[in-house]
Design a protein around this motif. Sequence first.
Motif, PDB file in Angstrom:
ATOM      1  N   ASP A  94       0.848  -1.189   0.000  1.00 23.57           N
ATOM      2  CA  ASP A  94       0.000   0.000   0.000  1.00 23.57           C
ATOM      3  C   ASP A  94       0.890   1.248   0.000  1.00 23.57           C
ATOM      4  OD1 ASP A  94       0.947   0.235   2.603  1.00 23.57           O
ATOM      5  OD2 ASP A  94      -0.929  -0.408   3.533  1.00 23.57           O
ATOM      6  N   GLN A  95       0.279   2.436   0.054  1.00 24.54           N
ATOM      7  CA  GLN A  95       1.045   3.677  -0.055  1.00 24.54           C
ATOM      8  C   GLN A  95       2.079   3.804   1.067  1.00 24.54           C
ATOM      9  OE1 GLN A  95       0.829   6.327  -2.539  1.00 24.54           O
ATOM     10  NE2 GLN A  95       2.783   6.674  -1.511  1.00 24.54           N
ATOM     11  N   GLN A 136      11.349   2.166 -15.939  1.00 26.70           N
ATOM     12  CA  GLN A 136       9.974   2.636 -15.966  1.00 26.70           C
ATOM     13  C   GLN A 136       9.043   1.442 -15.776  1.00 26.70           C
ATOM     14  OE1 GLN A 136       8.786   5.760 -18.662  1.00 26.70           O
ATOM     15  NE2 GLN A 136      10.904   6.060 -19.333  1.00 26.70           N
ATOM     16  N   ALA A 137       7.955   1.672 -15.023  1.00 29.82           N
ATOM     17  CA  ALA A 137       7.105   0.563 -14.611  1.00 29.82           C
ATOM     18  C   ALA A 137       5.635   0.945 -14.650  1.00 29.82           C
ATOM     19  CB  ALA A 137       7.497   0.121 -13.197  1.00 29.82           C
ATOM     20  N   ARG A 138       4.802  -0.062 -14.555  1.00 26.99           N
ATOM     21  CA  ARG A 138       3.367   0.135 -14.413  1.00 26.99           C
ATOM     22  C   ARG A 138       2.870  -0.856 -13.360  1.00 26.99           C
ATOM     23  NH1 ARG A 138       2.438  -2.403 -20.338  1.00 26.99           N
ATOM     24  NH2 ARG A 138       2.770  -4.594 -19.816  1.00 26.99           N
ATOM     25  N   LYS A 139       1.645  -0.666 -12.908  1.00 28.43           N
ATOM     26  CA  LYS A 139       1.072  -1.545 -11.889  1.00 28.43           C
ATOM     27  C   LYS A 139       1.018  -2.975 -12.388  1.00 28.43           C
ATOM     28  CE  LYS A 139      -2.469  -0.191  -9.428  1.00 28.43           C
ATOM     29  NZ  LYS A 139      -2.079  -0.363  -8.015  1.00 28.43           N
ATOM     30  N   LYS A 140       1.413  -3.886 -11.511  1.00 27.09           N
ATOM     31  CA  LYS A 140       1.372  -5.310 -11.843  1.00 27.09           C
ATOM     32  C   LYS A 140       0.119  -5.931 -11.233  1.00 27.09           C
ATOM     33  CE  LYS A 140       3.999  -9.630 -11.454  1.00 27.09           C
ATOM     34  NZ  LYS A 140       4.118  -9.846 -12.919  1.00 27.09           N
ATOM     35  N   LEU A 141      -0.677  -6.581 -12.040  1.00 27.73           N
ATOM     36  CA  LEU A 141      -1.855  -7.295 -11.568  1.00 27.73           C
ATOM     37  C   LEU A 141      -1.555  -8.794 -11.568  1.00 27.73           C
ATOM     38  CD1 LEU A 141      -4.628  -5.345 -13.529  1.00 27.73           C
ATOM     39  CD2 LEU A 141      -3.973  -5.077 -11.119  1.00 27.73           C
ATOM     40  N   MET A 142      -1.878  -9.444 -10.463  1.00 30.65           N
ATOM     41  CA  MET A 142      -1.557 -10.862 -10.305  1.00 30.65           C
ATOM     42  C   MET A 142      -2.717 -11.727 -10.772  1.00 30.65           C
ATOM     43  SD  MET A 142       1.434 -10.540  -9.098  1.00 30.65           S
ATOM     44  CE  MET A 142       1.814 -12.227  -8.612  1.00 30.65           C
ATOM     45  N   PHE A 156       1.159  -0.958  -4.892  1.00 26.35           N
ATOM     46  CA  PHE A 156       2.237  -0.327  -5.639  1.00 26.35           C
ATOM     47  C   PHE A 156       3.352  -1.332  -5.948  1.00 26.35           C
ATOM     48  CE2 PHE A 156      -0.003   3.195  -3.754  1.00 26.35           C
ATOM     49  CZ  PHE A 156      -0.014   4.140  -4.769  1.00 26.35           C
ATOM     50  N   VAL A 157       2.942  -2.412  -6.562  1.00 25.72           N
ATOM     51  CA  VAL A 157       3.882  -3.420  -7.058  1.00 25.72           C
ATOM     52  C   VAL A 157       3.905  -3.289  -8.576  1.00 25.72           C
ATOM     53  CG1 VAL A 157       4.372  -5.882  -7.279  1.00 25.72           C
ATOM     54  CG2 VAL A 157       3.487  -4.973  -5.126  1.00 25.72           C
ATOM     55  N   ALA A 192       5.925   5.778  -7.704  1.00 22.86           N
ATOM     56  CA  ALA A 192       7.001   4.810  -7.588  1.00 22.86           C
ATOM     57  C   ALA A 192       6.399   3.426  -7.394  1.00 22.86           C
ATOM     58  CB  ALA A 192       7.915   5.158  -6.417  1.00 22.86           C
ATOM     59  N   TYR A 193       7.123   2.408  -7.856  1.00 20.30           N
ATOM     60  CA  TYR A 193       6.634   1.036  -7.731  1.00 20.30           C
ATOM     61  C   TYR A 193       7.714   0.124  -7.166  1.00 20.30           C
ATOM     62  CZ  TYR A 193       2.324   1.952 -10.313  1.00 20.30           C
ATOM     63  OH  TYR A 193       1.096   2.419 -10.689  1.00 20.30           O
ATOM     64  N   ASN A 194       7.288  -0.749  -6.271  1.00 23.61           N
ATOM     65  CA  ASN A 194       8.137  -1.787  -5.732  1.00 23.61           C
ATOM     66  C   ASN A 194       8.185  -2.927  -6.747  1.00 23.61           C
ATOM     67  OD1 ASN A 194       9.549  -3.525  -4.034  1.00 23.61           O
ATOM     68  ND2 ASN A 194       7.723  -4.160  -2.907  1.00 23.61           N
ATOM     69  N   ILE A 195       9.391  -3.323  -7.153  1.00 20.10           N
ATOM     70  CA  ILE A 195       9.541  -4.384  -8.147  1.00 20.10           C
ATOM     71  C   ILE A 195      10.416  -5.482  -7.560  1.00 20.10           C
ATOM     72  CG2 ILE A 195      10.225  -4.946 -10.510  1.00 20.10           C
ATOM     73  CD1 ILE A 195      10.026  -1.993 -11.197  1.00 20.10           C
ATOM     74  N   ASN A 196      10.034  -6.715  -7.786  1.00 18.27           N
ATOM     75  CA  ASN A 196      10.829  -7.837  -7.300  1.00 18.27           C
ATOM     76  C   ASN A 196      12.266  -7.725  -7.810  1.00 18.27           C
ATOM     77  OD1 ASN A 196      11.925 -10.766  -7.883  1.00 18.27           O
ATOM     78  ND2 ASN A 196      10.461 -10.946  -6.200  1.00 18.27           N
ATOM     79  N   ALA A 197      13.235  -7.830  -6.902  1.00 18.50           N
ATOM     80  CA  ALA A 197      14.643  -7.621  -7.261  1.00 18.50           C
ATOM     81  C   ALA A 197      15.152  -8.657  -8.253  1.00 18.50           C
ATOM     82  CB  ALA A 197      15.514  -7.637  -5.999  1.00 18.50           C
ATOM     83  N   ASP A 198      14.654  -9.883  -8.180  1.00 16.52           N
ATOM     84  CA  ASP A 198      15.057 -10.903  -9.148  1.00 16.52           C
ATOM     85  C   ASP A 198      14.645 -10.509 -10.556  1.00 16.52           C
ATOM     86  OD1 ASP A 198      16.131 -12.798  -7.242  1.00 16.52           O
ATOM     87  OD2 ASP A 198      14.068 -13.182  -6.632  1.00 16.52           O
TER      88      ASP A 198
END
Length: 296
Positions: A94-95, A136-142, A156-157, A192-198
């Motif tokens: 979340d924020q 650059q990123a966009r929202k990831k939907l699972m 914010f993933v 800003a978005y949190n992105i999996n480091a892998d």
Amino acid sequence: MTTQPTITPAIKADIISESMPYIRRFHGKTVVVKYGGNAMTDENLQKSFAHDVVLLKLIGLNPIVVHGGGPQIDSALKRLGKEGNFIQGMRVTDQETMEVVEWVLGGQVQQDIVMMINQAGGKAIGLTGKDGGMIQARKKLMPNKENPNEPLDIGFVGEITTVDPSVVKALVEDQFIPVISPVGFNYEEGSAYNINADLVAGKIAEVLMAEKLLLMTNIPGVLDKEGKLLRRLSTRTIDELFADGTITGGMMPKISSALEAARSGVHSVHIVDGRVPHCLLLEILTDDGVGTMITA
């Protein structure tokens, strides 16, 4: 009290001799390392990692570090009274959590790594995906298994839309070691978005056409259902491991990143045991290695 076995000068010379073909083969090549797990929290392993990265640079390779920081984020969230939640190996963000992620990854963790590498004799510089418009990123939907028509929104993933490696290339050419935090940015939204480091490490390795991508873990490598280490895998074999349920949970983003990188031009991807001192040198510069190697 245990004592370390004595290594004679002749054995030391043999070890150096074994590394020579690899040094010659990989000289000038780019190696992307995802740094995480126990190697980030154990002091001796921290020093081992920093020395490995600096030595790789000194012998002519170009190491680029992408780091995680899950335990540090969890610790910071607990101090705020928040609990970390995960869906399909991804942190629900979340924020407020995103603010903590940026502070921990781009501040505390990143600067600790930069300092370690510099203390070991290297020239490290910290970056996030915002620097130079790199990620650059966009929202990831699972995917939603219960209702495929309604994907899961975990906040914010992000998923990577583009990577501009210009700033990384400039630093590498000037003999610096880039240390990258996995935070992306969407300029249209200002978010800003949190992105999996892998996934970040894998995408950067792809864009740079890296010789190797090394993903450090807290396990020996990719294991079969009996817990036996699989030393070498092809992309086809990994598809089978996904299908039969051998690869699940938190390993899914890591292996997915490895798979995509191998298919996109990275010569080899290595899942290595970060609990082993000097695992990077052992995997890159010796015959036996300490993990699983994946090739296309």
